[in-house]
Structures are given as C-alpha cells and as structure tokens.
Design a protein around this motif. Structure first.
Motif, PDB file in Angstrom:
ATOM      1  N   ALA A   1      38.589  19.357 -30.664  1.00 50.19           N
ATOM      2  CA  ALA A   1      37.425  19.207 -29.782  1.00 50.19           C
ATOM      3  C   ALA A   1      37.837  19.130 -28.324  1.00 50.19           C
ATOM      4  CB  ALA A   1      36.632  17.960 -30.180  1.00 50.19           C
ATOM      5  N   ALA A   2      39.003  18.553 -28.053  1.00 46.93           N
ATOM      6  CA  ALA A   2      39.474  18.446 -26.667  1.00 46.93           C
ATOM      7  C   ALA A   2      39.751  19.813 -26.053  1.00 46.93           C
ATOM      8  CB  ALA A   2      40.721  17.573 -26.599  1.00 46.93           C
ATOM      9  N   THR A   3      40.147  20.782 -26.881  1.00 49.10           N
ATOM     10  CA  THR A   3      40.449  22.116 -26.343  1.00 49.10           C
ATOM     11  C   THR A   3      39.184  22.880 -25.967  1.00 49.10           C
ATOM     12  OG1 THR A   3      40.422  23.309 -28.481  1.00 49.10           O
ATOM     13  CG2 THR A   3      42.487  22.225 -27.836  1.00 49.10           C
ATOM     14  N   MET A   4      38.028  22.372 -26.362  1.00 47.32           N
ATOM     15  CA  MET A   4      36.766  23.059 -26.091  1.00 47.32           C
ATOM     16  C   MET A   4      36.235  22.778 -24.694  1.00 47.32           C
ATOM     17  SD  MET A   4      35.067  22.245 -29.812  1.00 47.32           S
ATOM     18  CE  MET A   4      33.464  22.945 -29.441  1.00 47.32           C
TER      19      MET A   4
ATOM     20  N   LYS B   1      32.131  13.379 -28.376  1.00 47.50           N
ATOM     21  CA  LYS B   1      32.080  12.792 -29.711  1.00 47.50           C
ATOM     22  C   LYS B   1      31.288  13.662 -30.682  1.00 47.50           C
ATOM     23  CE  LYS B   1      31.032   8.495 -32.183  1.00 47.50           C
ATOM     24  NZ  LYS B   1      30.521   7.103 -32.057  1.00 47.50           N
ATOM     25  N   THR B   2      30.221  14.291 -30.200  1.00 47.89           N
ATOM     26  CA  THR B   2      29.409  15.140 -31.084  1.00 47.89           C
ATOM     27  C   THR B   2      30.231  16.296 -31.640  1.00 47.89           C
ATOM     28  OG1 THR B   2      28.630  16.298 -29.088  1.00 47.89           O
ATOM     29  CG2 THR B   2      27.200  14.578 -30.004  1.00 47.89           C
ATOM     30  N   ASP B   3      31.107  16.879 -30.803  1.00 48.91           N
ATOM     31  CA  ASP B   3      31.974  17.965 -31.281  1.00 48.91           C
ATOM     32  C   ASP B   3      32.956  17.442 -32.327  1.00 48.91           C
ATOM     33  OD1 ASP B   3      30.845  19.900 -29.609  1.00 48.91           O
ATOM     34  OD2 ASP B   3      32.216  19.419 -27.959  1.00 48.91           O
ATOM     35  N   VAL B   4      33.490  16.248 -32.091  1.00 53.05           N
ATOM     36  CA  VAL B   4      34.452  15.654 -33.030  1.00 53.05           C
ATOM     37  C   VAL B   4      33.814  15.474 -34.402  1.00 53.05           C
ATOM     38  CG1 VAL B   4      35.758  13.567 -33.604  1.00 53.05           C
ATOM     39  CG2 VAL B   4      35.831  14.475 -31.284  1.00 53.05           C
ATOM     40  N   LEU B   5      32.639  14.898 -34.444  1.00 49.67           N
ATOM     41  CA  LEU B   5      31.983  14.615 -35.724  1.00 49.67           C
ATOM     42  C   LEU B   5      31.670  15.909 -36.476  1.00 49.67           C
ATOM     43  CD1 LEU B   5      29.593  11.711 -34.651  1.00 49.67           C
ATOM     44  CD2 LEU B   5      31.834  11.561 -35.768  1.00 49.67           C
ATOM     45  N   ARG B   6      31.262  16.944 -35.761  1.00 53.12           N
ATOM     46  CA  ARG B   6      30.968  18.228 -36.400  1.00 53.12           C
ATOM     47  C   ARG B   6      32.243  18.844 -36.980  1.00 53.12           C
ATOM     48  NH1 ARG B   6      31.319  23.109 -34.114  1.00 53.12           N
ATOM     49  NH2 ARG B   6      31.385  22.207 -32.000  1.00 53.12           N
ATOM     50  N   LEU B   7      33.321  18.835 -36.211  1.00 53.63           N
ATOM     51  CA  LEU B   7      34.579  19.407 -36.684  1.00 53.63           C
ATOM     52  C   LEU B   7      35.183  18.589 -37.813  1.00 53.63           C
ATOM     53  CD1 LEU B   7      36.155  20.354 -33.224  1.00 53.63           C
ATOM     54  CD2 LEU B   7      35.142  21.909 -34.895  1.00 53.63           C
TER      55      LEU B   7
END
Length: 312
Positions: free
Chosen positions: A283-286, A295-301
């Motif tokens: 998620a950090a690379t996005m 956090k929303t990207d983390v939970l999805r991934l």
C-alpha cells in the motif's frame, strides 16, 4: 508498549520534475515534507493503523524541531535525545516522464558517546516497560557499529522482543547478539549466511541457518515482487505481493515492519502479521513521494492476500 528507535532521523522532502537535465533550471512540483527515518516511519504507520507507539530519536536544530512539530500534529508520542547539530534532510525527486526515482540521502550529524548513552538511559528509564522494541534505519557518524547489538542486549534485560531492520555490519553484529525478529532483504540475507547469491528456493534453508545459530527466533525475508517469506524453527510460508500501480518505494519496508509489529503487539501469529505487513508495504508504494500508506488500501490488500493464500 511498542518503542521505535531512529538514530538517523531526517526531514524527507519530495518533489517531481518532467525530466532531469544537467545545467538547466528545472521547474519542480510543490515540495512535500515529512518526518522520516526508519523508526519514525514505523511509528507514523502504526498511528495510521490506529495503534500507539513511542518514537525515540536524536533531535537538533530547525529540522529536529520540524520533526517534533510534525509528530505532535499527527499525535505520535515521542521522546528526543537533544543534540548540538542540525538533524539531516533527504531529498527524493521523481522524473515524471520515466517514473524513475532519484534519492539524495545525507549522512546525518555525528553523535557523541554521551548522546548515544542518553538513548540507552532513556530506554531504561521509561515508566511503562516496552514489550516490543523496533530499531530501524542507518546509523549516523559517531555511533558504534555494535549499537543494534547493544540494543538487543538491553531489550533482553527489559524483557522486550527486539526487531532489527538495518544492514551491513550493524545487522551482522545484532544477529550475533540474538534478536527476536530479523527482516532482511535478499542481499542482507546473503550477508548473514556468507553467500554472494541465493535462489528463491534457497531462502528458507538460509534463514534456518541463522535461526539455528540462535541469531533470531523468526525471520521475514522481503523478496520484492515475489512478496515475502516468514520462517521460524517450526514453520514457514510465502506471502504473495499484490500487483498495484507503483508511485514510490520510499517507506515501503518501514511500512511492512510497522504492520508486522502492530499485529504481533495484538497477539496475532507471525503468519498473520506477515500477511498484514506485506499489505502495508504494498500500500505504501501506491502513494507518491515520501508518503506512507492509507489504511483503507491496507485493509483491501490484506483481504486479497488472505484469499490468495487460502486458494493455494
């Protein structure tokens, strides 16, 4: 309590330009500035996840004050070691025409032995004893190469699990002292086992060599696009990395460590913690520049990773 230690903090500045051309005046996008350095990034990431930690770092001059103000604004708890020199700053420039990143990393202020000792004194005098201590990043001039090894010994005395994320001689010496968790990349794992190169299928055996020597209880090896592998004396597993549109790799490793640490603090298994850590790192690379993750990207991934592993 999670405590992060960053002995070489920095103000991380980032911008972008269409093309890097020598001898020309280059028109850049608006500069972004973040508090940075391995452990500080980990504390920032834990806060984004909804957790709490205490960041310990040396601070001096205008840049040190900027880091303190930034962390105060983000409600990240911290304690500083006052130093007489200016805290460093780093610059990252993205060439938008190629998406190539150019990272200019400064060496950091030289620290005295008194300032190094102050870190250990501060750690030992905390009113709430840490349960996990994470030391991450490079060492500035003046700090002995066995600093991480000394931290590992201190963590044992405090009854805390010690996670080391560094490289070179400091990593080797920390491993010789013995830590709870090491998070090397492939190159760093090679140095730990004295090899020039490792195939992916050799990673688990190499990691177990380190574990069987008592240099760590667990290892998480980051393998870039191949994801990560976790290894303990009793088990192992590989975690796939989701494919995303990459904006920047700055802070991805720190984000991964933050996710692992946060999950371990909650009593989750190492396997589940690594799933979550890979989600954080990806998620950090996005995000562009020196930003970490959302956090929303983390939970999805994280949900994607769990499904992928379950279907294997």
């Amino acid at each position: 309590m999670i405590v992060t230690i960053t002995m070489n903090p920095a103000i991380d500045k980032s911008t972008s330009v269409e093309k890097l051309v020598p001898e020309k005046k280059l028109r850049c996008t608006a500069m972004m500035a973040e508090a940075g350095g391995g452990g500080i990034n980990i504390s920032k990431a834990i806060k984004e996840l909804g957790g709490e930690s205490l960041a310990i770092f040396p601070s001096g001059g205008i840049n040190g004050k900027l880091i303190e103000d930034y962390l105060t604004g983000k409600q990240v708890a911290y304690k500083t070691i006052p130093i007489g020199h200016e805290t460093r700053e780093n610059i990252m420039v993205r060439e938008s025409s190629t998406n190539a990143q150019y990272r200019f990393v400064m060496p950091g202020a030289e620290l005295s032995q008194r300032e190094v000792n102050a870190c250990f004194h501060l750690l030992q005098q905390l009113p709430d004893k840490p349960t996990i201590i994470v030391a991450s990043g490079s060492l500035p001039p003046g700090i002995p190469e066995d600093f991480f090894a000394q931290l590992a010994a201190t963590a044992k005395k405090l009854g805390a699990r010690f996670i080391a994320d560094t490289s070179g001689k400091p990593l080797l010496l920390a491993a010789q002292e013995g830590v709870f968790l090491l998070k090397p990349n492939m190159s760093e794992l090679c140095s730990l086992v004295g090899k020039d190169f490792l195939e992916l299928e050799e990673v688990d055996d190499a990691a177990r060599q380190v574990i069987n020597k008592g240099e760590c209880e667990a290892m998480v090896v980051s393998m870039g696009p191949a994801g990560a592998m976790w290894i303990t004396k009793d088990g192992q597993g590989q975690v796939p990395a989701p494919v995303v549109k990459k904006q920047s790799t700055v802070g991805a490793g720190d984000s991964m460590v933050a996710g692992i640490t946060w999950m371990l603090q909650q009593g989750k298994s190492l396997q589940e913690a690594v799933y979550f850590g890979v989600a954080c790192g990806t998620a950090a690379t996005m995000n562009a520049g020196t930003q970490l993750f959302k956090k929303t990207d983390v939970l999805r991934l994280y949900e994607w990773i769990k499904k992928q592993v379950a279907h294997k």
